[in-house]
Design a protein around this motif. Structure first.
Motif, PDB file in Angstrom:
ATOM      1  N   GLU A   1       0.717  -1.186  -0.003  1.00 38.46           N
ATOM      2  CA  GLU A   1      -0.055   0.071  -0.017  1.00 38.46           C
ATOM      3  C   GLU A   1       0.913   1.189  -0.057  1.00 38.46           C
ATOM      4  O   GLU A   1       2.096   1.333   0.788  1.00 38.46           O
ATOM      5  CB  GLU A   1      -0.945  -0.090   1.206  1.00 38.46           C
ATOM      6  N   PHE A   2       0.604   2.011  -0.891  1.00 39.73           N
ATOM      7  CA  PHE A   2       1.402   3.524  -0.855  1.00 39.73           C
ATOM      8  C   PHE A   2       0.698   4.615  -0.783  1.00 39.73           C
ATOM      9  O   PHE A   2       1.374   5.600  -0.536  1.00 39.73           O
ATOM     10  CB  PHE A   2       2.151   3.771  -2.184  1.00 39.73           C
ATOM     11  N   VAL A   3      -0.705   4.608  -0.747  1.00 41.93           N
ATOM     12  CA  VAL A   3      -1.375   5.914  -0.450  1.00 41.93           C
ATOM     13  C   VAL A   3      -2.820   5.540   0.124  1.00 41.93           C
ATOM     14  O   VAL A   3      -3.385   4.630  -0.458  1.00 41.93           O
ATOM     15  CB  VAL A   3      -1.632   6.795  -1.865  1.00 41.93           C
ATOM     16  N   SER A   4      -3.350   6.446   0.879  1.00 45.27           N
ATOM     17  CA  SER A   4      -4.772   6.084   1.744  1.00 45.27           C
ATOM     18  C   SER A   4      -5.336   7.295   1.762  1.00 45.27           C
ATOM     19  O   SER A   4      -4.619   8.430   2.078  1.00 45.27           O
ATOM     20  CB  SER A   4      -4.311   5.509   2.954  1.00 45.27           C
TER      21      SER A   4
ATOM     22  N   SER B   1      -7.625   2.818  -0.536  1.00 41.17           N
ATOM     23  CA  SER B   1      -6.407   2.878  -0.495  1.00 41.17           C
ATOM     24  C   SER B   1      -5.599   2.113  -1.642  1.00 41.17           C
ATOM     25  O   SER B   1      -6.367   1.233  -2.003  1.00 41.17           O
ATOM     26  CB  SER B   1      -5.693   2.462   0.885  1.00 41.17           C
TER      27      SER B   1
ATOM     28  N   THR C   1      -0.474  14.068 -10.692  1.00 42.79           N
ATOM     29  CA  THR C   1      -0.727  14.082  -9.355  1.00 42.79           C
ATOM     30  C   THR C   1      -2.399  14.098  -9.357  1.00 42.79           C
ATOM     31  O   THR C   1      -3.063  14.436  -8.476  1.00 42.79           O
ATOM     32  CB  THR C   1      -0.422  15.040  -8.236  1.00 42.79           C
TER      33      THR C   1
ATOM     34  N   TYR D   1      -4.792  12.151  -8.544  1.00 44.03           N
ATOM     35  CA  TYR D   1      -5.109  11.084  -7.379  1.00 44.03           C
ATOM     36  C   TYR D   1      -6.737  10.841  -7.412  1.00 44.03           C
ATOM     37  O   TYR D   1      -7.255   9.803  -7.024  1.00 44.03           O
ATOM     38  CB  TYR D   1      -4.937  11.411  -6.019  1.00 44.03           C
TER      39      TYR D   1
ATOM     40  N   TYR E   1       5.849   5.497  -6.307  1.00 46.01           N
ATOM     41  CA  TYR E   1       4.648   5.523  -5.632  1.00 46.01           C
ATOM     42  C   TYR E   1       4.586   6.167  -4.505  1.00 46.01           C
ATOM     43  O   TYR E   1       3.733   6.977  -4.166  1.00 46.01           O
ATOM     44  CB  TYR E   1       3.925   4.234  -5.747  1.00 46.01           C
ATOM     45  N   ASN E   2       5.636   5.951  -3.563  1.00 52.27           N
ATOM     46  CA  ASN E   2       5.786   6.594  -2.161  1.00 52.27           C
ATOM     47  C   ASN E   2       5.890   8.156  -2.539  1.00 52.27           C
ATOM     48  O   ASN E   2       5.622   9.003  -1.939  1.00 52.27           O
ATOM     49  CB  ASN E   2       6.982   6.255  -1.656  1.00 52.27           C
TER      50      ASN E   2
ATOM     51  N   SER F   1       2.630   9.593  -3.330  1.00 48.07           N
ATOM     52  CA  SER F   1       1.585   9.913  -2.122  1.00 48.07           C
ATOM     53  C   SER F   1       2.096  11.157  -1.444  1.00 48.07           C
ATOM     54  O   SER F   1       1.104  11.530  -0.873  1.00 48.07           O
ATOM     55  CB  SER F   1       2.182   8.519  -1.177  1.00 48.07           C
ATOM     56  N   LYS F   2       3.326  11.608  -1.282  1.00 48.44           N
ATOM     57  CA  LYS F   2       3.600  12.778  -0.854  1.00 48.44           C
ATOM     58  C   LYS F   2       3.245  13.810  -1.573  1.00 48.44           C
ATOM     59  O   LYS F   2       2.722  14.758  -0.777  1.00 48.44           O
ATOM     60  CB  LYS F   2       5.259  12.799  -0.580  1.00 48.44           C
TER      61      LYS F   2
ATOM     62  N   GLU G   1      -0.637  14.540  -0.602  1.00 47.57           N
ATOM     63  CA  GLU G   1      -0.915  15.273   0.602  1.00 47.57           C
ATOM     64  C   GLU G   1      -0.490  16.825   0.357  1.00 47.57           C
ATOM     65  O   GLU G   1      -1.265  17.577   0.878  1.00 47.57           O
ATOM     66  CB  GLU G   1       0.066  14.545   1.887  1.00 47.57           C
TER      67      GLU G   1
END
Ligand code: TYD
Ligand code: ZN
Length: 418
Positions: free
Chosen positions: A20-23, A49, A219, A221, A295-296, A299-300, A303
């Motif tokens: 999992e990399f984003v929630s 997620s 981005t 998402y 992917y991490n 995720s940043k 946010e």
């Protein structure tokens, strides 16, 4: 609640290496717009997620939502889907071109074509020989629109069993098509077996879905939600097709839905691989699509994007500005819920889909109105554009709003006032 389909392993290759990399927290179903009466009932939510499989590289939802949560039967049992494809003139042209491409490249006299998730028939009606096309569309409200236009449409879910029956009745298909449907098939293995049964010797499976590299670079998402269960790269798709003796031989980028990829697959060795496909596949490698760190990093950025959008809206609100939402798109539902954009910021959301008008945004419960309400409302200062993928068309038709000083806000790739 508690009905999520959750597996800890990858839904494609069954490997335990799904990371999992984003929630986004708990999320309502995007295409389940509550009516006034529904507002009193508890709303179904799931944990949104997304993970990356280090083995087959498929990016996918960690929890899948059953179809019944958004293909909903009404009081009479008639299945209903809030999404109607033919709402944009640009999309209509796109699908005419899609049909033409398939027809000229792959069809011979009498070749049969099947589309899975054919919605209101927007793609199939572009084919010259309507007697040879068949739509599979489980949502009756949209299937009926296609049927009225003479497009044979079965209101069933696609499955290997269904295909077997169809092939036994009338023979195989030259092309199986899907647009924005393949990414959401829950039982992907039954689907692939069905495709294999359906296709004749020179058969092609062509699917067009949002393309993962574009999601990452913008981005975007808001492409991640219940009805989008997987986010494809060419490599992850090829890994999946390989399990069924198939391979990708061509791929073409499309601008629709904020950046999609049309992927052409057939049994191995049937068609030569195009240089365009090879180039695109190399580019994925260069861009680190195979690496979890990519992917991490996404995720940043997600946010940061949220913080910036909320800051912008808070500032405008503190200046006394009136803000509304433009388009009750699935994408808007994700952004509004993830960022906490409800009636605290928006007076209403306007949307051109009659099915959505008079209802409410899932989760935030902001009322959805027709664009006429927005056009008559001369007090609006800002419109948060949820359907950013249609910005050209929308900015073109909202000249009145713009000329009296109204402005659009978009959140991609960075939140800003247009
Ligand atoms: P779509 O682009 O399919 O996005 P999603 O998959 O995220 O739902 O949907 C676009 C939405 O925008 C749809 O609800 C209709 C609406 N819309 C307008 O209200 N006005 C317009 O001019 C256009 C093109 C779309
Ligand atoms: Zn996998």
């Amino acid at each position: 609640m508690g009905e999520e389909i959750r597996g800890n392993n990858c839904s494609v290759c069954d490997s335990p290496t799904l990371r999992e990399f984003v929630s986004f927290g708990r999320m309502p179903v995007v295409n389940a717009y509550p009516s006034q009466a529904d507002l009193k009932k508890p709303e179904y939510t799931y944990n949104l997620s997304v993970g990356f499989c280090e083995d087959c590289e498929m990016v996918q939802l960690m929890e899948k939502v059953p179809y019944i949560k958004y293909i909903v039967p009404d009081e009479t049992g008639r299945t209903h889907y809030a999404y109607v494809s033919s709402m944009s003139s640009f999309m209509q042209k796109h699908f005419v071109d899609f049909a033409h491409d398939v027809e000229t490249r792959f069809l011979e006299p009498g070749s049969r074509v099947m589309e899975v998730g054919s919605n209101d028939g927007i793609l199939l009606k572009g084919f010259s020989h309507r007697e040879n096309v068949l739509g599979i569309e489980p949502s009756q409200n949209v299937a009926e629109i296609a049927q009225k236009q003479g497009i044979e449409t079965l209101t069933e879910f696609f499955s290997r069993r269904l295909v077997k029956r169809l092939v036994d009745e009338k023979g195989k298909f030259r092309a199986v098509l899907s647009a924005n449907v393949f990414l959401n098939i829950l039982d992907i293995h039954d689907f692939m077996r069905g495709v294999n049964v359906a296709l004749d010797d020179k058969g092609v499976f062509i699917t067009e879905d949002p393309y993962l590299p574009r999601i990452l670079e913008n981005t975007a998402y808001d492409q991640m939600y219940d009805a989008h269960g997987r986010y494809h790269s060419l490599r992850s798709l090829d890994n999946l097709f390989e399990m069924y003796g198939m391979e990708i031989f061509d791929a073409q980028e499309q601008w629709v839905h904020g950046g999609s990829m049309r992927v052409y697959a057939a049994r191995k060795g049937t068609y030569p691989k195009t240089s365009n496909f090879k180039k695109l596949a190399e580019k994925e490698e260069e861009n680190g699509l195979h690496s979890l760190s990519t992917y991490n990093n996404f995720s940043k950025r997600v946010e940061q994007n949220k913080e910036k959008l909320v800051r912008l809206l808070t500032e405008l609100k503190s200046e006394g500005k009136k803000i509304v939402g433009y388009a009750a798109a699935a994408k808007s539902v994700v952004v509004h819920n993830y960022c906490g954009i409800g009636t605290n910021f928006l007076d209403y959301v306007c949307d051109s889909t009659p099915e959505k008008q008079g209802k409410y945004m899932p989760g935030t419960k902001v009322p959805i109105v027709s664009p006429d309400v927005f056009h008559r409302d001369h007090n609006v200062d800002y419109a948060l554009l949820g359907a950013w993928n249609h910005s050209e068309e929308i900015l073109g038709k909202e000249k009145g709003f713009l000329s009296r000083g109204g402005k659009f806000i978009v959140h991609l790739p960075e939140p800003r006032i247009l």
